[in-house]
Design a protein around this motif. Sequence first.
Motif, PDB file in Angstrom:
ATOM      1  N   ILE A  58       0.858  -1.188   0.000  1.00  0.00           N
ATOM      2  CA  ILE A  58       0.000   0.000   0.000  1.00  0.00           C
ATOM      3  C   ILE A  58       0.891   1.234   0.000  1.00  0.00           C
ATOM      4  N   ASP A  59       0.634   2.130  -0.942  1.00  0.00           N
ATOM      5  CA  ASP A  59       1.337   3.412  -1.037  1.00  0.00           C
ATOM      6  C   ASP A  59       0.381   4.550  -0.732  1.00  0.00           C
ATOM      7  N   TYR A  60       0.870   5.519   0.039  1.00  0.00           N
ATOM      8  CA  TYR A  60       0.160   6.789   0.221  1.00  0.00           C
ATOM      9  C   TYR A  60       1.088   7.890  -0.288  1.00  0.00           C
ATOM     10  N   ALA A  61       0.672   8.582  -1.347  1.00  0.00           N
ATOM     11  CA  ALA A  61       1.497   9.624  -1.962  1.00  0.00           C
ATOM     12  C   ALA A  61       0.762  10.955  -1.913  1.00  0.00           C
ATOM     13  N   ASP A  62       1.460  12.011  -1.514  1.00  0.00           N
ATOM     14  CA  ASP A  62       0.875  13.349  -1.430  1.00  0.00           C
ATOM     15  C   ASP A  62       1.761  14.309  -2.218  1.00  0.00           C
ATOM     16  N   GLY A  63       1.187  14.903  -3.280  1.00  0.00           N
ATOM     17  CA  GLY A  63       1.967  15.762  -4.147  1.00  0.00           C
ATOM     18  C   GLY A  63       1.545  17.214  -4.093  1.00  0.00           C
ATOM     19  N   THR A  64       2.499  18.095  -4.401  1.00  0.00           N
ATOM     20  CA  THR A  64       2.252  19.532  -4.518  1.00  0.00           C
ATOM     21  C   THR A  64       2.727  19.974  -5.892  1.00  0.00           C
ATOM     22  N   THR A  65       1.838  20.620  -6.650  1.00  0.00           N
ATOM     23  CA  THR A  65       2.170  20.992  -8.031  1.00  0.00           C
ATOM     24  C   THR A  65       2.092  22.506  -8.193  1.00  0.00           C
ATOM     25  N   ASP A  66       3.231  23.172  -7.980  1.00  0.00           N
ATOM     26  CA  ASP A  66       3.315  24.606  -8.250  1.00  0.00           C
ATOM     27  C   ASP A  66       3.388  24.883  -9.746  1.00  0.00           C
ATOM     28  N   VAL A  67       3.836  23.877 -10.513  1.00  0.00           N
ATOM     29  CA  VAL A  67       3.896  23.983 -11.973  1.00  0.00           C
ATOM     30  C   VAL A  67       2.815  23.068 -12.525  1.00  0.00           C
ATOM     31  N   ALA A  68       1.811  23.653 -13.159  1.00  0.00           N
ATOM     32  CA  ALA A  68       0.666  22.878 -13.645  1.00  0.00           C
ATOM     33  C   ALA A  68       0.936  22.307 -15.032  1.00  0.00           C
ATOM     34  N   GLY A  69       0.210  21.244 -15.354  1.00  0.00           N
ATOM     35  CA  GLY A  69       0.230  20.706 -16.708  1.00  0.00           C
ATOM     36  C   GLY A  69       1.460  19.910 -17.081  1.00  0.00           C
ATOM     37  N   VAL A  70       2.238  19.444 -16.100  1.00  0.00           N
ATOM     38  CA  VAL A  70       3.460  18.701 -16.417  1.00  0.00           C
ATOM     39  C   VAL A  70       3.456  17.318 -15.773  1.00  0.00           C
ATOM     40  N   SER A  71       2.299  16.802 -15.384  1.00  0.00           N
ATOM     41  CA  SER A  71       2.257  15.474 -14.765  1.00  0.00           C
ATOM     42  C   SER A  71       2.754  14.398 -15.726  1.00  0.00           C
ATOM     43  N   GLY A  72       2.628  14.651 -17.040  1.00  0.00           N
ATOM     44  CA  GLY A  72       3.157  13.707 -18.012  1.00  0.00           C
ATOM     45  C   GLY A  72       4.667  13.690 -18.058  1.00  0.00           C
ATOM     46  N   VAL A  73       5.316  14.714 -17.490  1.00  0.00           N
ATOM     47  CA  VAL A  73       6.772  14.789 -17.451  1.00  0.00           C
ATOM     48  C   VAL A  73       7.309  14.194 -16.152  1.00  0.00           C
ATOM     49  N   ASP A  74       6.791  14.654 -15.013  1.00  0.00           N
ATOM     50  CA  ASP A  74       7.357  14.226 -13.721  1.00  0.00           C
ATOM     51  C   ASP A  74       6.499  13.210 -12.970  1.00  0.00           C
ATOM     52  N   GLY A  75       5.266  12.985 -13.425  1.00  0.00           N
ATOM     53  CA  GLY A  75       4.412  11.983 -12.795  1.00  0.00           C
ATOM     54  C   GLY A  75       3.742  12.421 -11.510  1.00  0.00           C
ATOM     55  N   ILE A  76       3.905  13.688 -11.118  1.00  0.00           N
ATOM     56  CA  ILE A  76       3.340  14.165  -9.862  1.00  0.00           C
ATOM     57  C   ILE A  76       1.956  14.763 -10.108  1.00  0.00           C
ATOM     58  N   VAL A  77       0.996  14.336  -9.310  1.00  0.00           N
ATOM     59  CA  VAL A  77      -0.338  14.940  -9.334  1.00  0.00           C
ATOM     60  C   VAL A  77      -0.585  15.602  -7.983  1.00  0.00           C
ATOM     61  N   ALA A  78      -1.477  16.605  -7.984  1.00  0.00           N
ATOM     62  CA  ALA A  78      -1.747  17.352  -6.770  1.00  0.00           C
ATOM     63  C   ALA A  78      -2.510  16.493  -5.757  1.00  0.00           C
ATOM     64  N   ASP A  79      -2.293  16.799  -4.495  1.00  0.00           N
ATOM     65  CA  ASP A  79      -3.025  16.180  -3.395  1.00  0.00           C
ATOM     66  C   ASP A  79      -2.655  14.706  -3.228  1.00  0.00           C
ATOM     67  N   ALA A  80      -3.554  13.926  -2.621  1.00  0.00           N
ATOM     68  CA  ALA A  80      -3.185  12.602  -2.129  1.00  0.00           C
ATOM     69  C   ALA A  80      -3.766  11.475  -2.975  1.00  0.00           C
ATOM     70  N   GLU A  81      -3.000  10.376  -3.060  1.00  0.00           N
ATOM     71  CA  GLU A  81      -3.453   9.148  -3.709  1.00  0.00           C
ATOM     72  C   GLU A  81      -3.052   7.954  -2.846  1.00  0.00           C
ATOM     73  N   THR A  82      -3.950   6.997  -2.729  1.00  0.00           N
ATOM     74  CA  THR A  82      -3.647   5.754  -2.024  1.00  0.00           C
ATOM     75  C   THR A  82      -3.877   4.596  -2.978  1.00  0.00           C
ATOM     76  N   THR A  83      -2.886   3.736  -3.119  1.00  0.00           N
ATOM     77  CA  THR A  83      -2.973   2.624  -4.058  1.00  0.00           C
ATOM     78  C   THR A  83      -2.554   1.330  -3.384  1.00  0.00           C
ATOM     79  N   LEU A  84      -3.148   0.229  -3.858  1.00  0.00           N
ATOM     80  CA  LEU A  84      -2.770  -1.119  -3.441  1.00  0.00           C
ATOM     81  C   LEU A  84      -2.230  -1.843  -4.664  1.00  0.00           C
ATOM     82  N   GLU A  85      -1.071  -2.497  -4.508  1.00  0.00           N
ATOM     83  CA  GLU A  85      -0.468  -3.239  -5.601  1.00  0.00           C
ATOM     84  C   GLU A  85      -0.165  -4.663  -5.154  1.00  0.00           C
ATOM     85  N   LEU A  86      -0.477  -5.623  -6.021  1.00  0.00           N
ATOM     86  CA  LEU A  86      -0.182  -7.034  -5.800  1.00  0.00           C
ATOM     87  C   LEU A  86       0.673  -7.518  -6.973  1.00  0.00           C
ATOM     88  N   ILE A  87       1.887  -7.981  -6.674  1.00  0.00           N
ATOM     89  CA  ILE A  87       2.824  -8.396  -7.710  1.00  0.00           C
ATOM     90  C   ILE A  87       3.153  -9.867  -7.517  1.00  0.00           C
TER      91      ILE A  87
END
Length: 317
Positions: free
Chosen positions: A285-314
């Motif tokens: 389980i990952d909890y990621a919290d991002g801050t994006t002062d530069v908008a429109g570049v999530s395709g470059v750095d992968g950072i999105v604003a605010d929080a995301e929680t994900t579950l991964e099974l490998i």
Amino acid sequence: MKRFTKKALPLAIAAAMAPGFASAAEVSGFADVFYNVASDTNPTGDGLFTANGEIDVTAAPADGVSVRMDIDTSLATDANASSVNLEQAYFAWGVTEGVTVLGGIFNNPIGAEAEDAPDINFNTHGVVYNVLNHQTALYGDSVAGLAGAFAVGPATITVAYLDDIGLVAEENSVALVVNATPVEGLDVEVGYVTQKNDVAANGGAGNVANFNLSYTGVENLTLGLDYLVPSEIIDSAYEVSALYSFGAVGVGLRLEDVAYAAGDSNSRTTLRVSYQVASNLTAAIDYADGTTDVAGVSGVDGIVADAETTLELIATF
């Protein structure tokens, strides 16, 4: 808990350099199941599953030429029927002890983070990988060309002559990577790759220098640093991480930042808890919290604003 895993290219070099290296064809791979628990940025995606996988075939006859091919598969829908991609296809020829020649399509040797889910330490790739992946036009942060690797004392020096990593027509890239272990438990790498600085056409970050290291000198603890300096668009990108193992349970912390040349930066903090369910199955389980002062570049750095929680099974085979 996953340790920092070297990319396939240095592994292929090491294997081809090993005296007497030989094996029959082997098939391996993994299934990667991803579940979006919650997202402040995209709540409509909450509760959705996705999946992808990979089949890898490797062979190394006794006369010193190993071959590898990686085929990636992903979940397809009626609107997106294409779900199979070639990630890698290359040979590694052990010319003589300490000298290896590689040719084909292989993962970008620049940067610390590997391509595949079982080999990375968080549920998502870090910003250094994402910036590099944005530069490479081939699928899976891969490059195409020829490379030569030479063992020089405690170091391995790799020089590569490539198609331009952004596939700018009639242009080529040159890469140089130096790997060394100066003391036990400390792996250090310095890399540099050129590309056509065609910023207006494809958003290229220009020539890219990278420094990364991992330290495993303390039992159950892994520390990592990955630092990138492009010549265009981005001033610098970095990530620092710490992983600790409590047996089957692992915890991780990653801090990331991308400073853009125009000013301001994007940053992200990721916390991870993993559990080794079986020898070939990991849940995290990952909890990621991002801050994006530069908008429109999530395709470059992968950072999105605010929080995301994900579950991964490998699951690996």
